[in-house]
Design a protein around this motif. Structure first.
Motif, short mmCIF file in Angstrom:
data_model
loop_
_atom_site.label_atom_id
_atom_site.label_comp_id
_atom_site.label_asym_id
_atom_site.label_seq_id
_atom_site.Cartn_x
_atom_site.Cartn_y
_atom_site.Cartn_z
N TYR A 35 -34.40 -11.81 -48.08
CA TYR A 35 -35.27 -12.39 -48.80
C TYR A 35 -36.32 -11.45 -49.45
O TYR A 35 -36.34 -10.28 -49.21
CB TYR A 35 -36.02 -13.73 -47.83
N ASP A 39 -39.53 -15.49 -52.95
CA ASP A 39 -38.55 -16.60 -52.34
C ASP A 39 -39.58 -17.72 -51.85
O ASP A 39 -39.11 -19.04 -52.22
CB ASP A 39 -37.46 -16.07 -51.36
N ASP A 73 -29.94 -19.92 -56.65
CA ASP A 73 -30.28 -20.21 -55.13
C ASP A 73 -31.38 -21.17 -54.95
O ASP A 73 -31.62 -21.76 -53.86
CB ASP A 73 -30.65 -18.81 -54.44
N TRP A 74 -32.03 -21.64 -56.08
CA TRP A 74 -33.08 -22.42 -56.11
C TRP A 74 -32.70 -23.67 -56.93
O TRP A 74 -33.72 -24.61 -57.22
CB TRP A 74 -34.52 -21.86 -56.48
#
Length: 155
Positions: A35, A39, A73-74
């Motif tokens: 990470y 993040d 990823d988000w």
């Protein structure tokens, strides 16, 4: 819930991480192996259903761009909205602003084309689970133009 956009401003963040930030911004510093510090902020915004997020980057943002990619990823890899990394524009002769305002001036089109009613402005080095939706509700109920000090709002 009211529509909100997010802005992560990396311009005013100072790093005390010395060697870790020689070649990267503080937002791109690794945390727990895979990470990065940014993040946490992105996850908080994504969990608050913020689908338009701009990142104001000033310097050393190549590592950050490599990490963020398309924002998938988000769930920010979208046809409309999504993740926008907005580097500085040093060649705007009409811009006489300094500091943070320079980013807002140079990226007015990002704000103008959005249908969001509210803007959540954050840094990248807040490592916590932040209830942004609750803060927005308190902001709306207070009928304020601007709300600062989010930590006191959520207590």
């Amino acid at each position: 819930m009211a529509k909100m956009m997010g802005v992560i401003n990396l311009d005013s963040e100072y790093s005390n991480l010395n060697e870790l930030t020689y070649f990267r911004s503080g937002a791109a510093v690794p945390f727990a192996g895979r990470y990065r510090l940014i993040d946490f902020t992105l996850s908080n915004m994504s969990n608050a259903n913020i689908h338009d997020i701009a990142i104001f980057a000033r310097e050393k943002y190549r590592s950050l761009m490599d990490h963020l990619g398309t924002g998938s990823d988000w769930d920010l890899d979208r046809k409309r909205g999504g993740l926008f990394i907005l580097p500085p524009d040093w060649n705007d002769p009409s811009d006489i602003s300094r500091g943070d305002l320079q980013h807002f001036h140079n990226n007015r089109d990002f704000f103008e084309r959005s249908s969001a009613e509210y803007v959540f402005l954050s840094g990248s080095q807040c490592i916590m689970n932040l209830p942004i939706s609750e803060a927005l509700d308190k902001h709306i109920s207070s009928n304020a133009d601007v709300t600062l000090n989010l930590c006191q709002l959520i207590r």
